[in-house]
Design an enzyme around this catalytic site. Structure first.
Site, PDB file in Angstrom:
ATOM      1  N   THR A   8       0.874  -1.176   0.000  1.00 19.15           N
ATOM      2  CA  THR A   8       0.000   0.000   0.000  1.00 19.15           C
ATOM      3  C   THR A   8       0.907   1.221   0.000  1.00 19.15           C
ATOM      4  O   THR A   8       1.647   1.466   0.949  1.00 19.15           O
ATOM      5  CB  THR A   8      -0.920   0.015   1.227  1.00 19.15           C
ATOM      6  N   LYS A  59      -7.237   1.301  -2.833  1.00 21.59           N
ATOM      7  CA  LYS A  59      -6.826   0.916  -1.479  1.00 21.59           C
ATOM      8  C   LYS A  59      -7.022   2.067  -0.497  1.00 21.59           C
ATOM      9  O   LYS A  59      -7.357   1.859   0.672  1.00 21.59           O
ATOM     10  CB  LYS A  59      -5.363   0.459  -1.468  1.00 21.59           C
ATOM     11  N   LYS A 106       0.825   5.163   8.150  1.00 21.49           N
ATOM     12  CA  LYS A 106       1.355   5.508   6.824  1.00 21.49           C
ATOM     13  C   LYS A 106       0.245   5.581   5.794  1.00 21.49           C
ATOM     14  O   LYS A 106       0.155   6.540   5.017  1.00 21.49           O
ATOM     15  CB  LYS A 106       2.405   4.471   6.422  1.00 21.49           C
TER      16      LYS A 106
END
Length: 302
Positions: free
Chosen positions: A98, A173, A241
């Site tokens: 990701t 995502k 993140k």
């Protein structure tokens, strides 16, 4: 399925299982990881160790990567000893981390300049999905390249979707992680309420996990919370993140996402408390401390 020469970079919580499925399918797999010991079990099963991503790419038709952060992706794919440096024309780079949609587009462009193809293919499903081969895989890049790699995706997941051009997998995502953030805090607050009332958490999950509030979070991570299990299926530090990427993309689009921003702040607090290597369900520990409920969860406490 035709047996292929594959490369795998990143053998952590999810990557290890995902690579293992490709080995089990009979493919020749070369592996690289920053810490070699984390790949020992794969080497014992027949994977071939490589000293760098560049060396790995020289021996591979398709190179998969799943690492931690965008700078790690840039290093293992575009660095001096990265996979692109060793890739031959016709090789495919598939990043399953990701990561940033912008970086995905950069990788696609730099790969194309060397007659190498690239896909961004982040996944959802956590450690359980990785182990069971039931991941959702959302893919961006050229459609013909996606079709070439699809049989390999099918070894690792059961919900495989082509989402559009380079970066589209990462944007999908981000949609997933925004929803995860909201669902996660709802799961935690629901179970904190039940805990404060002295209720059996598993009994509560048995009911609400089958009604209108059912979700993967309550039925999977909720069960872990009930056991006092905060081990990572997906690290808090990696989720922070992800939320940071989503918030940066939203800011670029002049899009306000106040719910995501709030949940992000709670997870930043989790990091400040030293919980960054817990699973995302470790958010329970943060809110338990805020509510003076330390030690209130069955198992090893909260």
């Amino acid at each position: 399925m035709e047996k292929m020469k594959l490369g795998w970079i990143g053998t952590g919580v999810m990557g290890n299982s995902m690579c293992g499925h490709l080995l089990d399918a009979g493919h020749h797999v070369s592996v690289y990881n920053r810490t070699r010991s984390k790949a020992d079990n794969l080497i014992a099963r027949g994977a071939v160790w490589c000293e760098s991503p560049s060396e790995l790419a020289q021996n591979s038709e398709i190179v998969f990567s799943i690492v931690g952060f965008p700078p790690d992706v840039e290093s293992v794919l575009l660095g001096d000893n990265g996979a692109l440096a060793g890739a031959r024309a016709g090789t495919v780079l598939v990043d399953m981390t990701t990561s940033s949609p912008e970086l995905a587009r950069t990788i696609h462009a730099e790969a194309a300049a060397r007659s190498v193809a690239a896909l961004d293919a982040p996944v959802s499903g956590g450690d359980v999905g990785a182990r069971e081969g039931t991941l959702a895989i959302m893919v961006g890049g050229d459609r013909d390249v996606f079709e070439r790699v699809r049989p390999l995706f099918a070894v690792m997941g059961n919900n495989i979707s082509y989402m559009g051009g380079a970066g589209a997998g990462q944007h999908t995502k981000m949609c997933n992680q925004i929803l995860v953030a909201g669902t996660m805090i709802g799961t935690v607050e629901s179970l904190l309420y039940a805990q404060r009332m002295g209720m059996d958490l598993d009994a509560v999950i048995d009911v609400i996990g089958q009604g209108a509030a059912r979700s993967w979070m309550i039925n999977n991570l909720g069960r872990r919370i009930a056991k006092g299990d905060f081990q990572p299926g997906f690290y808090i530090k990696h989720f922070v993140k992800d939320m940071g990427i989503a918030l940066a993309e939203a800011q670029r689009m002049n899009l306000s996402l106040p719910g995501l921003a709030l949940v992000n702040q709670f997870y930043v607090v989790a990091q400040a408390m030293g919980y960054e290597n817990l699973g995302t369900q470790g958010l329970y520990r943060v809110l338990a401390r805020i509510n003076n409920m330390e030690g209130g969860v069955a198992g090893n406490g909260c």
